[in-house]
Design an enzyme around this catalytic site. Structure first.
Site, PDB file in Angstrom:
ATOM      1  N   SER A   1      77.193  42.485  -8.296  1.00  0.00           N
ATOM      2  CA  SER A   1      77.936  41.397  -8.106  1.00  0.00           C
ATOM      3  C   SER A   1      78.803  41.770  -6.900  1.00  0.00           C
ATOM      4  O   SER A   1      79.118  42.967  -6.238  1.00  0.00           O
ATOM      5  CB  SER A   1      78.903  40.982  -9.261  1.00  0.00           C
TER       6      SER A   1
HETATM    7  N1  SAH Z   1      77.526  44.039 -13.855  1.00  0.00           N
HETATM    8  C1  SAH Z   1      76.556  44.189 -12.848  1.00  0.00           C
HETATM    9  C2  SAH Z   1      75.857  42.824 -12.451  1.00  0.00           C
HETATM   10  C3  SAH Z   1      74.397  42.842 -12.707  1.00  0.00           C
HETATM   11  S1  SAH Z   1      73.562  41.111 -12.461  1.00  0.00           S
HETATM   12  C4  SAH Z   1      76.915  45.415 -11.807  1.00  0.00           C
HETATM   13  O1  SAH Z   1      77.999  45.595 -11.676  1.00  0.00           O
HETATM   14  O2  SAH Z   1      75.918  45.533 -10.893  1.00  0.00           O
HETATM   15  C5  SAH Z   1      73.168  40.802 -14.242  1.00  0.00           C
HETATM   16  C6  SAH Z   1      72.439  41.665 -15.067  1.00  0.00           C
HETATM   17  O3  SAH Z   1      72.493  41.203 -16.330  1.00  0.00           O
HETATM   18  C7  SAH Z   1      71.266  41.956 -14.583  1.00  0.00           C
HETATM   19  O4  SAH Z   1      71.094  43.371 -14.336  1.00  0.00           O
HETATM   20  C8  SAH Z   1      70.312  41.381 -15.643  1.00  0.00           C
HETATM   21  O5  SAH Z   1      69.034  42.213 -16.076  1.00  0.00           O
HETATM   22  C9  SAH Z   1      71.350  41.456 -16.910  1.00  0.00           C
HETATM   23  N2  SAH Z   1      70.871  40.555 -18.051  1.00  0.00           N
HETATM   24  C10 SAH Z   1      70.484  39.215 -17.880  1.00  0.00           C
HETATM   25  N3  SAH Z   1      70.159  38.825 -18.985  1.00  0.00           N
HETATM   26  C11 SAH Z   1      70.597  39.498 -19.693  1.00  0.00           C
HETATM   27  C12 SAH Z   1      70.851  39.579 -21.539  1.00  0.00           C
HETATM   28  N4  SAH Z   1      70.420  38.671 -22.156  1.00  0.00           N
HETATM   29  N5  SAH Z   1      71.552  40.923 -21.968  1.00  0.00           N
HETATM   30  C13 SAH Z   1      71.709  41.862 -21.083  1.00  0.00           C
HETATM   31  N6  SAH Z   1      71.741  41.838 -19.961  1.00  0.00           N
HETATM   32  C14 SAH Z   1      71.114  40.790 -19.357  1.00  0.00           C
END
Ligand code: SAH
Length: 213
Positions: free
Chosen positions: A64
């Site tokens: 993000s």
């Molecule tokens: N907090 C992260 C942002 C990652 S983007 C950071 O600081 O880098 C969102 C993430 O959510 C992705 O890695 C994706 O694979 C995950 N994601 C999507 N759907 C999900 C679900 N149902 N359960 C757990 N993770 C999920």
């Protein structure tokens, strides 16, 4: 990977930028100044680590934007010792910030490769984060209740289990909407089935993955 004076200077600059963008929570800004965000990047893209933009981390996912991490962290009102559930570990950066704020973080990631990678980095940085490979729609009933919960992917609706797994007076911060735009919602549990919800502007996250996507 190294954390050089140059990286530290870039972080100071990023913090100034976040202040100007409206981030007020001093502890959140301090955590961003402390954590080397470039450690969560693939080495080919290190030079982008301190721009205020989201960036690819593989598997079609992104780390993000720093402003978004700061804003969600601020909205969560993290207190030392809080038990926090995070949905979407991704790179692990958001989790590392929450841990730096003194929280005990339980983070779920739906993609094995990202889960494995983030777990290694978070251990290396001595963060208080337990990583789980699984489905965030379900939460972590076996570790509930949580003081706080944060979703870092675009949710089409608010998953009921996440509300149920909150303590009384607990807070959930979640971007709710379609694949292009979501509204950041802060939901406070004020009774057994009673919630107080406030909206905090539009954001754009990668979509939350379901069972079949
Ligand atoms: N907090 C992260 C942002 C990652 S983007 C950071 O600081 O880098 C969102 C993430 O959510 C992705 O890695 C994706 O694979 C995950 N994601 C999507 N759907 C999900 C679900 N149902 N359960 C757990 N993770 C999920």
């Amino acid at each position: 990977m190294e954390d050089t004076f140059k990286h530290q200077a870039l972080r100071k600059k990023l913090v100034q930028h976040l202040k100007k963008s409206g981030i007020k929570d001093f502890k959140v800004l301090q955590a961003i100044e402390k954590i080397p965000r470039h450690f969560f990047f693939n080495s080919a893209f290190l030079q982008f680590a301190y721009d205020d933009v989201a960036f690819q981390i593989g598997e079609g996912q992104t780390i993000s934007q720093p402003y978004t991490v700061a804003r969600q962290s601020e909205l969560l009102e993290v207190r030392k010792g809080d038990k926090i559930l995070e949905i979407g570990t991704g790179s692990g950066y958001q989790a590392s910030i929450l841990s730096t704020l003194g929280a005990e973080v339980y983070s779920i990631e739906r993609q094995k490769k990202l889960h494995d990678k983030a777990k290694i980095m978070l251990e290396k940085l001595n963060c208080n984060v337990k990583c789980f490979y699984g489905d965030g729609y379900i939460g972590l009933p076996e570790f509930a209740p949580f003081d706080r919960a944060i979703v870092t992917a675009a949710a089409p609706y608010i998953p009921e289990p996440l509300l149920q797994q909150l303590k009384p007076r607990g807070i959930l911060v979640i971007p709710v909407g379609n694949e292009t735009t979501q509204v950041m919602k802060k939901i406070r549990k004020i009774g057994d089935n009673e919630y107080d919800t406030k909206d905090y502007g539009n954001f754009s996250f990668v979509p939350m993955l379901g069972e079949t996507t």
